[in-house]
Write an enzyme that holds these catalytic residues in place. Structure first.
Site, PDB file in Angstrom:
ATOM      1  N   GLU A   1       9.324   1.405  11.155  1.00 32.64           N
ATOM      2  CA  GLU A   1      10.443   2.343  10.986  1.00 32.64           C
ATOM      3  C   GLU A   1       9.807   3.727  10.969  1.00 32.64           C
ATOM      4  O   GLU A   1       9.141   4.095  10.005  1.00 32.64           O
ATOM      5  CB  GLU A   1      11.196   2.014   9.692  1.00 32.64           C
ATOM      6  CG  GLU A   1      12.596   2.572   9.671  1.00 32.64           C
ATOM      7  CD  GLU A   1      12.632   3.992   9.134  1.00 32.64           C
ATOM      8  OE1 GLU A   1      12.572   4.936   9.966  1.00 32.64           O
ATOM      9  OE2 GLU A   1      12.694   4.163   7.918  1.00 32.64           O
TER      10      GLU A   1
ATOM     11  N   GLU B   1       8.943  16.050  15.538  1.00 32.88           N
ATOM     12  CA  GLU B   1       9.484  15.860  14.187  1.00 32.88           C
ATOM     13  C   GLU B   1       8.799  16.846  13.237  1.00 32.88           C
ATOM     14  O   GLU B   1       7.574  16.876  13.143  1.00 32.88           O
ATOM     15  CB  GLU B   1       9.235  14.435  13.719  1.00 32.88           C
ATOM     16  CG  GLU B   1       9.898  14.180  12.364  1.00 32.88           C
ATOM     17  CD  GLU B   1       9.736  12.752  11.875  1.00 32.88           C
ATOM     18  OE1 GLU B   1       8.613  12.233  11.942  1.00 32.88           O
ATOM     19  OE2 GLU B   1      10.739  12.170  11.408  1.00 32.88           O
TER      20      GLU B   1
ATOM     21  N   GLY C   1       6.676   5.144   8.381  1.00 26.50           N
ATOM     22  CA  GLY C   1       5.828   6.329   8.381  1.00 26.50           C
ATOM     23  C   GLY C   1       5.919   7.024   9.724  1.00 26.50           C
ATOM     24  O   GLY C   1       6.909   6.891  10.446  1.00 26.50           O
ATOM     25  N   SER C   2       4.857   7.722  10.078  1.00 22.63           N
ATOM     26  CA  SER C   2       4.920   8.549  11.287  1.00 22.63           C
ATOM     27  C   SER C   2       4.575   7.730  12.536  1.00 22.63           C
ATOM     28  O   SER C   2       3.875   6.711  12.469  1.00 22.63           O
ATOM     29  CB  SER C   2       3.955   9.723  11.152  1.00 22.63           C
ATOM     30  OG  SER C   2       2.628   9.255  11.083  1.00 22.63           O
TER      31      SER C   2
ATOM     32  N   CYS D   1      13.442  10.547   7.503  1.00 23.77           N
ATOM     33  CA  CYS D   1      13.264  10.200   8.921  1.00 23.77           C
ATOM     34  C   CYS D   1      14.536  10.444   9.713  1.00 23.77           C
ATOM     35  O   CYS D   1      14.483  10.684  10.904  1.00 23.77           O
ATOM     36  CB  CYS D   1      12.784   8.764   9.048  1.00 23.77           C
ATOM     37  SG  CYS D   1      13.784   7.607   8.145  1.00 23.77           S
TER      38      CYS D   1
ATOM     39  N   LYS E   1       0.878  -1.181   0.000  1.00 28.76           N
ATOM     40  CA  LYS E   1       0.000   0.000   0.000  1.00 28.76           C
ATOM     41  C   LYS E   1       0.912   1.227   0.000  1.00 28.76           C
ATOM     42  O   LYS E   1       1.463   1.608   1.030  1.00 28.76           O
ATOM     43  CB  LYS E   1      -0.875  -0.016   1.258  1.00 28.76           C
ATOM     44  CG  LYS E   1      -2.249   0.603   1.085  1.00 28.76           C
ATOM     45  CD  LYS E   1      -2.251   2.074   0.736  1.00 28.76           C
ATOM     46  CE  LYS E   1      -1.986   2.942   1.934  1.00 28.76           C
ATOM     47  NZ  LYS E   1      -1.779   4.371   1.569  1.00 28.76           N
TER      48      LYS E   1
HETATM   49  P1  ADP Z   1       0.990  11.062   7.634  1.00 32.91           P
HETATM   50  O1  ADP Z   1       0.646  11.498   6.244  1.00 32.91           O
HETATM   51  O2  ADP Z   1      -0.113  11.271   8.624  1.00 32.91           O
HETATM   52  O3  ADP Z   1       2.306  11.557   8.123  1.00 32.91           O
HETATM   53  P2  ADP Z   1       2.278   8.536   7.411  1.00 32.91           P
HETATM   54  O4  ADP Z   1       3.463   9.278   7.002  1.00 32.91           O
HETATM   55  O5  ADP Z   1       2.410   7.728   8.631  1.00 32.91           O
HETATM   56  O6  ADP Z   1       1.023   9.490   7.537  1.00 32.91           O
HETATM   57  O7  ADP Z   1       1.850   7.607   6.201  1.00 32.91           O
HETATM   58  C1  ADP Z   1       2.656   6.534   5.816  1.00 32.91           C
HETATM   59  C2  ADP Z   1       1.807   5.471   5.188  1.00 32.91           C
HETATM   60  O8  ADP Z   1       0.853   5.020   6.145  1.00 32.91           O
HETATM   61  C3  ADP Z   1       0.994   5.923   3.988  1.00 32.91           C
HETATM   62  O9  ADP Z   1       0.992   4.874   3.029  1.00 32.91           O
HETATM   63  C4  ADP Z   1      -0.392   6.116   4.554  1.00 32.91           C
HETATM   64  O10 ADP Z   1      -1.419   5.956   3.606  1.00 32.91           O
HETATM   65  C5  ADP Z   1      -0.433   4.992   5.564  1.00 32.91           C
HETATM   66  N1  ADP Z   1      -1.432   5.165   6.617  1.00 32.91           N
HETATM   67  C6  ADP Z   1      -1.892   6.328   7.129  1.00 32.91           C
HETATM   68  N2  ADP Z   1      -2.821   6.077   8.077  1.00 32.91           N
HETATM   69  C7  ADP Z   1      -2.958   4.734   8.173  1.00 32.91           C
HETATM   70  C8  ADP Z   1      -3.748   3.853   8.966  1.00 32.91           C
HETATM   71  N3  ADP Z   1      -4.608   4.310   9.879  1.00 32.91           N
HETATM   72  N4  ADP Z   1      -3.604   2.521   8.796  1.00 32.91           N
HETATM   73  C9  ADP Z   1      -2.728   2.046   7.897  1.00 32.91           C
HETATM   74  N5  ADP Z   1      -1.959   2.816   7.108  1.00 32.91           N
HETATM   75  C10 ADP Z   1      -2.061   4.148   7.238  1.00 32.91           C
END
Ligand code: ADP
Length: 497
Positions: A259, A401, A237-238, A295, A184
């Site tokens: 990560e 961050e 991600g975050s 990151c 995804k």
């Molecule tokens: P943001 O845009 O809030 O900073 P992230 O950087 O964590 O979000 O996004 C990283 C990935 O996680 C993206 O592919 C995003 O679509 C996915 N993501 C965001 N929210 C969710 C969730 N609740 N469950 C699973 N994947 C998610």
């Protein structure tokens, strides 16, 4: 073969890959993908929902127990090598798609990420036939051994800042281990991964082994995490999203690897090579081609007091020299922020830094004020490299961050104080240490609480070296042989003799 064909209306339209077929979302809904250097839509991607995710997981599950599991390890390795070759053939097109989609300077994606993708896939191809269990001597009355087995269907969730290289590290390891995957990508930057879907097919992977489904995190991402047949989620991600994923996986008890973010310190001691440090803590660390959306951005620069004024001046000069502009121009050193919401967030943090009492040594401008009203990039999400001096570690700009080209300088007096400041963070991803004293370097490596430490270097990431953090920067590792273990479980066998 071109991976991206624009429709007559000019937009590129990309499709999912599910069970070996390219397809739109079942709802036929699409999301706009915006070129952040101009702030306008340039492509459309499927806005997939739980039904698309269910179809992809079903395909991955069938593939896992089908022909894929009968392949010998060298068969998986061969397919990964085919894939590596195809990525090499299409490197320049994919680098351009990625830079257009997320705004990261083409100089970085073309010279850094895409060549690395090929090497990462070859690395994991080489690892596929080196998976081993142990024999364990318990008693002469039994023969005991372990075997490692692929965990099954893996959900791989990718962020927007470096889609293809993160994809290669996670998918390369998962496939080498014998798993099947549902990927995804991030809704803000899915195009390079969706375009590369073509390559998995051409490499010869059986249908369903690799599925790619784009959509929103809150719908497609959440469905993937909650699906009972997904045995592992590998997420970059975050930290906030990782918390949501942890809560969402409570019922399925899916194994998680994270990560996440960081607030990494770069510690510059007075005995360092200041020329190397000046570059290392600025352009190489946080004023990057991806505008600090990395990151490991070294967003806290700790400087020993005797060299504080000199280093502040040097870093401010470096910030002023960064060439900002069209990410597709190979001369550009820093592109825009990847999308509007993140752009607003970075600008809010810059305003906050001044309110908190830090002084801007350089930067602070953005958008039209930075690029010029007549510029073709006036509507893009550009932020000037911004460097705060005289910050304190308890300020929010030093604790949270920012994920943008913003760094703060904090003075220190002793090695103990520097290490304490570096560790005074909820994050623990990376740390840089600049010194010519070997003993001090070793002391610092031992003392800092992070997953990665660089000495007289920064942001050096290699596929053979495990990468990841501690504390709120996550757990589990990408890259290196260690990352393979994350896609395997151990079965223990006891034969009574
Ligand atoms: P943001 O845009 O809030 O900073 P992230 O950087 O964590 O979000 O996004 C990283 C990935 O996680 C993206 O592919 C995003 O679509 C996915 N993501 C965001 N929210 C969710 C969730 N609740 N469950 C699973 N994947 C998610």
């Amino acid at each position: 073969m071109s991976l991206l064909l624009p429709a007559p209306d000019g937009f590129a339209r990309l499709e999912n890959l599910i069970d070996g077929k390219r397809c739109p979302a079942l709802s036929l809904e699409r999301l706009a993908s915006v070129d952040p250097s101009i702030g306008e839509t340039w492509a459309e991607i499927p806005s997939s929902g739980s039904d698309d995710i269910a179809a992809a997981v079903d395909a991955a599950k069938r593939a896992f127990s089908g022909a894929w599991s009968d392949l010998p390890a060298l068969g998986r390795a061969g397919l990964l090598r085919n894939l590596a070759g195809l990525f090499a053939d299409h490197a320049s097109e994919l680098a351009r798609i990625e830079s257009r989609d997320n705004g990261r300077a083409l100089a970085e994606t073309s010279a850094g990420d895409l060549p690395a993708v090929t090497q990462i896939l070859h690395y994991f191809a080489g690892a596929a036939d080196k998976l081993m269990g142990d024999t364990v001597q318990v008693s002469p009355a039994s023969f005991n051994f372990t075997v490692v087995e692929a965990v099954g269907v893996v959900g791989i969730i990718i962020p927007w800042n470096a889609p293809l290289s993160i994809l290669a590290a996670k998918v390369g390891a998962a496939l080498a281990a014998g798993c099947t995957v549902v990927v995804k990508p991030a809704e803000q930057a899915s195009c390079s991964i969706l375009a590369a879907a073509e390559l998995f097919e051409h490499a010869g992977f059986p249908p369903g082994v690799v599925n790619i489904v784009s959509g929103l995190g809150s719908t497609a991402g959440d469905s993937l995490v909650r699906h009972p047949d997904v045995r592992k989620i590998s997420f970059t991600g975050s930290t906030a999203t990782a918390r949501r994923i942890t809560a969402a996986s409570a019922d399925s008890l899916t194994q998680l690897a994270f990560e996440l973010g960081g607030k990494s310190a770069n510690i510059v001691f007075a005995d360092a090579d200041l020329d190397a440090a000046e570059l290392g803590v600025s352009t190489a660390s946080v004023f990057t081609g991806g505008a600090g959306q990395t990151c490991v951005a070294g967003s806290r620069i700790l400087i020993e007091r005797p060299i504080y004024e000199e280093m502040v001046e040097r870093i401010a000069r470096r910030a002023s020299e960064v060439r900002i502009g069209d990410p597709m121009d190979l001369e550009t050193q820093m592109g825009p922020i990847a999308f509007d919401r993140q752009y607003d967030k970075v600008r809010d943090y810059i305003a906050l830094g001044s309110q908190e009492g830090a002084e801007i040594a350089f930067g602070g401008r953005s958008g039209e004020a930075l690029m010029g009203a007549g510029s073709p990039h006036a509507g893009g999400y550009f932020v000037e490299p911004t460097f705060f001096r005289d910050a304190r570690n308890d300020m929010r700009i030093c604790r949270e961050e920012i994920f943008g080209p913003v760094a703060s300088a904090i003075p220190f007096d002793t090695e103990e104080e520097a290490v304490a400041l570096a560790n005074d963070s909820s994050y623990g991803l990376a740390c840089g240490v600049w010194t010519s004293d070997l003993k001090r370097a070793h002391r610092a490596i031992a003392a800092v609480k992070t997953g990665v430490v660089w000495v007289n270097a920064y942001r050096r990431i290699h596929w053979a070296l495990p990468f990841g953090g501690v504390k709120e920067s996550g757990y589990g590792r990408d890259s290196g042989l260690e990352s393979l273990r994350g896609y395997l479980h151990t079965k223990t066998a006891w034969i009574e003799l």
